[in-house]
Design a protein around this motif. Structure first.
Motif, mmCIF file in Angstrom:
data_model
loop_
_atom_site.group_PDB
_atom_site.id
_atom_site.type_symbol
_atom_site.label_atom_id
_atom_site.label_comp_id
_atom_site.label_asym_id
_atom_site.label_seq_id
_atom_site.Cartn_x
_atom_site.Cartn_y
_atom_site.Cartn_z
ATOM 1 N N MET A 222 59.799 137.408 40.894
ATOM 2 C CA MET A 222 60.284 138.166 42.050
ATOM 3 C C MET A 222 60.088 139.656 41.816
ATOM 4 O O MET A 222 60.253 140.152 40.708
ATOM 5 C CB MET A 222 61.767 137.861 42.301
ATOM 6 N N ILE A 223 59.734 140.377 42.887
ATOM 7 C CA ILE A 223 59.562 141.830 42.835
ATOM 8 C C ILE A 223 60.754 142.487 43.516
ATOM 9 O O ILE A 223 61.189 142.067 44.596
ATOM 10 C CB ILE A 223 58.251 142.245 43.530
ATOM 11 N N LEU A 224 61.291 143.511 42.869
ATOM 12 C CA LEU A 224 62.349 144.322 43.468
ATOM 13 C C LEU A 224 61.698 145.477 44.200
ATOM 14 O O LEU A 224 61.040 146.320 43.587
ATOM 15 C CB LEU A 224 63.295 144.845 42.383
ATOM 16 N N LEU A 225 61.871 145.512 45.519
ATOM 17 C CA LEU A 225 61.315 146.578 46.353
ATOM 18 C C LEU A 225 62.450 147.485 46.792
ATOM 19 O O LEU A 225 63.348 147.062 47.530
ATOM 20 C CB LEU A 225 60.601 145.981 47.567
ATOM 21 N N LYS B 271 65.496 137.917 37.100
ATOM 22 C CA LYS B 271 64.174 137.802 36.469
ATOM 23 C C LYS B 271 63.100 138.567 37.264
ATOM 24 O O LYS B 271 62.028 138.051 37.574
ATOM 25 C CB LYS B 271 63.783 136.329 36.309
ATOM 26 N N ILE B 272 63.431 139.808 37.564
ATOM 27 C CA ILE B 272 62.507 140.683 38.299
ATOM 28 C C ILE B 272 61.283 140.963 37.437
ATOM 29 O O ILE B 272 61.400 141.324 36.262
ATOM 30 C CB ILE B 272 63.221 141.994 38.687
ATOM 31 N N ARG B 273 60.118 140.832 38.021
ATOM 32 C CA ARG B 273 58.863 141.019 37.283
ATOM 33 C C ARG B 273 58.304 142.430 37.416
ATOM 34 O O ARG B 273 57.465 142.850 36.616
ATOM 35 C CB ARG B 273 57.821 140.020 37.790
ATOM 36 N N ARG C 44 48.121 143.972 37.940
ATOM 37 C CA ARG C 44 49.066 143.765 36.833
ATOM 38 C C ARG C 44 49.750 142.410 36.879
ATOM 39 O O ARG C 44 50.133 141.876 35.828
ATOM 40 C CB ARG C 44 50.146 144.858 36.878
ATOM 41 N N LEU C 45 49.964 141.861 38.063
ATOM 42 C CA LEU C 45 50.773 140.657 38.199
ATOM 43 C C LEU C 45 50.027 139.554 38.936
ATOM 44 O O LEU C 45 49.242 139.840 39.840
ATOM 45 C CB LEU C 45 52.068 140.973 38.984
ATOM 46 N N LYS C 46 50.351 138.340 38.619
ATOM 47 C CA LYS C 46 49.874 137.194 39.388
ATOM 48 C C LYS C 46 51.032 136.642 40.183
ATOM 49 O O LYS C 46 52.182 136.635 39.721
ATOM 50 C CB LYS C 46 49.324 136.113 38.440
#
Length: 257
Positions: A1-4, A63-65, A253-255
């Motif tokens: 998960m991404i924190l925006l 578990k922010i990526r 950077r991320l998948k």
């Protein structure tokens, strides 16, 4: 998960681009004010201010990526905090930088100021009523100058009980407060200037998306001076001036999960 970290008009676009790319996204906003954050099923929202400890705990618990910072260009404290948290928990940090608008810094009715203290001193020195359009977080220097110089001030803030209470604590009566959400059109800005007989408008350089050009044009047409608080200078690393560039950096950077 991404924190925006959201709250601006670009929030929905960035959230939807991330979600369509396959990322789960949680949009964090300081308040519960109505805001379009996108409608994709991978987009979630949380509300409420996060101090450094709370943000770090949230990143770990969820578990922010990565942290994507799309907060207001002047949100210096939040930006520094997000960078520091990302570094401590070893997740990537990406910052979206809202492009600056093209404008004439040498226009006869425009004065630039480095910060709120200078802006307040300059604005009230003209002796004309002041319309403050920089939000609720830095009212003190303006209210102080207003009281000392006996020059009236009106403010424009978000339509939230927290904002109204902050105005009351600063000694501003309700009839000197515009509680509405922008960005505002040129005609809306003209109406607000006329409503309070403002001879000076104080603003941040919030870019076209933040309605900055409309403020300048409205002030020019109303014969109103403008005091512009300049954007804070910040590191350019991990900063991207378009949503496309931001997305390219994230996907490098991320998948997707």
């Amino acid at each position: 998960m991404i924190l925006l970290l959201g709250g601006t008009s670009e929030t929905a676009v960035i959230a939807e681009r991330l979600a369509c790319a396959g990322f789960e996204v949680v949009v964090s906003t300081a308040t519960e004010t109505a805001l379009n954050v996108g409608v994709h099923p991978r987009i979630h929202r949380r509300c409420g201010r996060l101090d450094a400890k709370a943000m770090e705990r949230f990143v770990n618990d969820r578990k922010i990526r990565a942290i994507v910072d799309a907060a207001h260009p002047y949100a210096e404290q939040l930006r520094a905090q997000a960078r520091a948290v990302a570094e401590r928990v070893s997740v990537p940090y990406f910052r979206y930088v809202r492009p600056a608008a093209a404008w004439d810094r040498n226009a006869a009715n425009v004065v630039c100021a480095a910060d709120h203290a200078e802006a307040a001193t300059v604005a009230f020195a003209f002796g004309a009523p002041v319309l403050l359009t920089t939000g609720v977080n830095n009212l003190e220097p303006y209210q102080r100058e207003s009281a000392q110089r006996h020059v009236p001030v009106a403010v424009r803030v978000l339509p939230e009980s927290e904002s109204r209470e902050a105005c009351r604590r600063a000694g501003l009566p309700d009839d000197r407060v515009i509680a509405e959400r922008g960005p505002f059109s040129k005609e809306q800005n003209r109406d607000h200037i006329r409503r309070f007989g403002a001879g000076v408008l104080v603003t941040k350089e919030s870019g076209a998306e933040g309605g900055f050009p409309a403020k300048l044009e409205a002030a020019r047409e109303e014969g109103c001076r403008v005091v512009v608080i300049q954007r804070p200078s910040e590191p350019t690393s991990d900063a991207y001036g378009s949503v496309d560039a931001l997305m390219a950096a994230v996907t490098r950077r991320l998948k997707p999960s």
